[in-house]
Design a protein around this motif. Structure first.
Motif, mmCIF file in Angstrom:
data_model
loop_
_atom_site.group_PDB
_atom_site.id
_atom_site.type_symbol
_atom_site.label_atom_id
_atom_site.label_comp_id
_atom_site.label_asym_id
_atom_site.label_seq_id
_atom_site.Cartn_x
_atom_site.Cartn_y
_atom_site.Cartn_z
ATOM 1 N N VAL A 93 78.911 29.380 82.400
ATOM 2 C CA VAL A 93 79.541 29.689 81.115
ATOM 3 C C VAL A 93 79.350 31.170 80.779
ATOM 4 O O VAL A 93 80.283 31.862 80.333
ATOM 5 C CB VAL A 93 78.958 28.796 79.999
ATOM 6 C CG1 VAL A 93 79.418 29.273 78.622
ATOM 7 C CG2 VAL A 93 79.377 27.344 80.223
ATOM 8 N N GLY A 94 78.137 31.678 81.016
ATOM 9 C CA GLY A 94 77.875 33.093 80.766
ATOM 10 C C GLY A 94 78.709 33.993 81.656
ATOM 11 O O GLY A 94 79.233 35.019 81.207
ATOM 12 N N ALA A 95 78.855 33.616 82.945
ATOM 13 C CA ALA A 95 79.674 34.416 83.857
ATOM 14 C C ALA A 95 81.126 34.447 83.394
ATOM 15 O O ALA A 95 81.782 35.502 83.421
ATOM 16 C CB ALA A 95 79.582 33.844 85.274
ATOM 17 N N ALA A 96 81.643 33.304 82.959
ATOM 18 C CA ALA A 96 83.023 33.255 82.453
ATOM 19 C C ALA A 96 83.181 34.138 81.214
ATOM 20 O O ALA A 96 84.188 34.848 81.062
ATOM 21 C CB ALA A 96 83.409 31.811 82.136
ATOM 22 N N ALA A 97 82.173 34.112 80.335
ATOM 23 C CA ALA A 97 82.231 34.948 79.131
ATOM 24 C C ALA A 97 82.251 36.428 79.499
ATOM 25 O O ALA A 97 83.003 37.220 78.910
ATOM 26 C CB ALA A 97 81.042 34.636 78.225
ATOM 27 N N PHE A 98 81.446 36.819 80.486
ATOM 28 C CA PHE A 98 81.407 38.221 80.888
ATOM 29 C C PHE A 98 82.706 38.656 81.571
ATOM 30 O O PHE A 98 83.134 39.801 81.427
ATOM 31 C CB PHE A 98 80.214 38.476 81.812
ATOM 32 C CG PHE A 98 78.902 38.554 81.077
ATOM 33 C CD1 PHE A 98 78.829 39.013 79.776
ATOM 34 C CD2 PHE A 98 77.718 38.163 81.705
ATOM 35 C CE1 PHE A 98 77.622 39.087 79.102
ATOM 36 C CE2 PHE A 98 76.511 38.238 81.044
ATOM 37 C CZ PHE A 98 76.459 38.698 79.745
ATOM 38 N N VAL A 99 83.309 37.765 82.339
ATOM 39 C CA VAL A 99 84.611 38.088 82.945
ATOM 40 C C VAL A 99 85.637 38.335 81.840
ATOM 41 O O VAL A 99 86.425 39.289 81.895
ATOM 42 C CB VAL A 99 85.076 36.964 83.891
ATOM 43 C CG1 VAL A 99 86.535 37.161 84.294
ATOM 44 C CG2 VAL A 99 84.194 36.919 85.133
ATOM 45 N N GLY A 100 85.640 37.456 80.819
ATOM 46 C CA GLY A 100 86.544 37.656 79.688
ATOM 47 C C GLY A 100 86.285 38.973 78.984
ATOM 48 O O GLY A 100 87.219 39.705 78.625
ATOM 49 N N CYS A 101 84.999 39.314 78.792
ATOM 50 C CA CYS A 101 84.650 40.581 78.145
ATOM 51 C C CYS A 101 85.088 41.775 78.997
ATOM 52 O O CYS A 101 85.507 42.813 78.452
ATOM 53 C CB CYS A 101 83.142 40.639 77.902
ATOM 54 S SG CYS A 101 82.557 39.534 76.592
#
Length: 509
Positions: free
Chosen positions: A477-485
């Motif tokens: 979930v954190g990796a997906a959030a960072f990709v979005g950022c």
């Protein structure tokens, strides 16, 4: 307004930065030292569990609650003046805390420390904006400021341990006194005064509404993180959000608002603030899960777990320090996106499993996160006129406090949900014990040590496997959030100006 080349900082400005780093270093030291001092001060003062929680939490509650007010107050009365007032108040409150004779006295002292701390953080950041006008130097100064905060977190347990081995628990609070005395002596000599001469009177109704917005939300998030989801914290958070709507509407009507909402009209400001909040959420959540993994799953002592976490702190300091130099060669949007992509890659490494991959992944993530952290604050500060620097700094700090609390609450809850869903308790474990094992991985492993033979070993293995699954989900979930950022940064920061705009209507005093 005519464009001109921004003046470069001299030795005086860099020395002023060193002075501003003192309270930053102290505040980060103060947090980690208190955790070490809590057992001895609780025994000495006779603090029960509820009083211990108030001793820990009252500081962060009032710090978060007063940041917006103090940032705006500094813009009005003078940032150096507020910094020095806060430093003096912090000194007095530190002495009161060190020589407290009851839990109630210590709680009040910690409350005063929180209010005083709220004057320090936005004042230091706002003065950095006024000291450094060259965009490259501003970014470097902000990176160094952040690095001081991280160094404080890094050496806090070591300094605290040495103090508490040789002195009583009050020494943890007296640590800040010589630092603040040095600030009070050097500040007037090295720091210029800045204020907004066009600012109106402080709107006390807005101050009350801001506190009534922030305090219930922060309290609710901390309660969720500590005890799980329940009705009372949820009601408090909803009430805070509703009061926040009233606060926003009032700011829109005021000629001189407490919080300048026009800042959000700038895309790069809003994007930078959003990325900063998301980073706080993810890093707080993953740090909590990783600390539990090292101690419960890998069986490391707190001290050894802390040593394994040192590389990530060092890596973040490197990322903070190198980002401004990289941004001189690459566009800001590219530098921030690369850092966020590295952070996502590091979290994907965590999902591979095992001690080495978890530590290596956290190190890569921390290095990557250091890059946008150094740049987003610079973007927010440069997107606002210099006379609003205090408001911007306080907004960033408040969002950071909320992001950390939200990360522990949401991602911590997510990890718990996955753990309970994945835990396969052996049939031979009694019903009450099985229910206890589902509460947390710590309970399960502790229970496993009490059970004899293969049953205990099977329960421990199942609990560790289930918790690792939770860690993996949180990491994904954190990796997906960072990709979005990273995508947001690549788009929103493309228009980041090469120069900070010419200073307007700041009044040197």
């Amino acid at each position: 307004m005519t464009n001109h080349v921004a003046p470069r900082a001299t030795r005086r400005e860099w020395t002023g930065l060193a002075v501003l780093a003192l309270p930053t270093l102290l505040l980060s030291l103060d947090v980690s030292v208190l955790y070490l001092a809590l057992p001895s001060l609780s025994a000495d003062l006779g603090a029960d569990s509820t009083e211990q929680l108030w001793i820990l939490d009252i500081y962060s509650f009032l710090l978060a609650g007063f940041l917006v007010t103090m940032g705006t107050l500094g813009d009005r009365i003078g940032r150096r003046k507020l910094l020095l007032i806060g430093g003096a108040a912090f000194t007095v409150a530190s002495v009161l805390a060190a020589y407290s004779t009851s839990p109630e006295m210590l709680i009040v002292s910690r409350a005063l420390l929180g209010i005083a701390g709220a004057t320090l953080m936005p004042s230091t950041m706002a003065l950095i904006r006024n000291l450094f006008h060259d965009p490259a130097q501003l970014a470097q100064a902000i990176g160094l400021w952040f690095s001081c905060f991280m160094v404080g977190m890094l050496i806090g347990p070591v300094v605290g341990g040495l103090l508490l081995e040789r002195f009583w628990w009050g020494s943890a609070f007296l640590l800040g006194v010589p630092v603040m005395v040095l600030l009070l002596v050097a500040g007037p000599l090295l720091l210029p005064e800045y204020r907004d001469p066009s600012a109106g009177k402080l709107d006390l109704a807005s101050v009350g509404l801001s506190l009534a917005t922030i305090l219930p939300v922060i309290w609710g998030l901390k309660e969720f993180a500590r005890d799980g989801w329940s009705a009372v914290p949820l009601v408090a958070m909803v009430a805070g959000v509703l009061i926040g709507i009233v606060f926003v509407r009032r700011q829109q009507r005021l000629e001189h608002p407490l919080l300048d909402l026009t800042l959000f009209r700038t895309a790069r400001f809003s994007a930078a603030l959003g990325i900063s909040i998301a980073a706080g959420v993810v890093m707080a959540g993953i740090s909590l899960q990783a600390a539990l993994f090292l101690q419960v799953v890998e069986g490391l002592s707190p001290f050894r777990a802390g040593l394994w976490l040192l590389p990530q702190s060092v890596a973040m300091i490197l990322g903070l320090s190198l980002a401004p130099r990289i941004a001189q060669r690459l566009p800001t949007s590219t530098t921030a996106a690369i850092g966020l992509a590295l952070a996502a890659l590091g979290l994907l490494m965590v999902t591979v499993g095992g001690l080495s991959f978890v530590v290596a992944g956290l190190t890569v993530t921390s290095f990557g996160m250091g890059m946008p952290m150094a740049l987003t604050m610079n973007l927010m500060m440069s997107a606002a006129p210099p006379e609003r620097a205090g408001s911007v700094a306080s907004l960033a700090e408040t969002s950071g406090e909320g992001g950390i609390a939200l990360g522990v609450a949401l991602l911590g809850s997510l990890g718990t949900v996955v753990y309970r869903g994945q835990l396969d308790v052996p049939l031979s474990v009694p019903g009450d014990a099985a229910q206890q094992a589902r509460e947390s991985v710590g309970s399960a492993v502790g229970l496993a040590h009490q059970l004899s033979g293969s049953v205990g070993a099977e329960l421990a293995a199942a609990a560790k496997s289930a918790f690792t699954s939770g860690l993996n989900v949180v990491s994904l979930v954190g990796a997906a959030a960072f990709v979005g950022c990273a995508l947001v940064a690549a788009v929103a920061f493309r228009e980041a100006p090469a120069e900070v705009a010419e200073d307007k209507v700041t009044e040197p005093v």
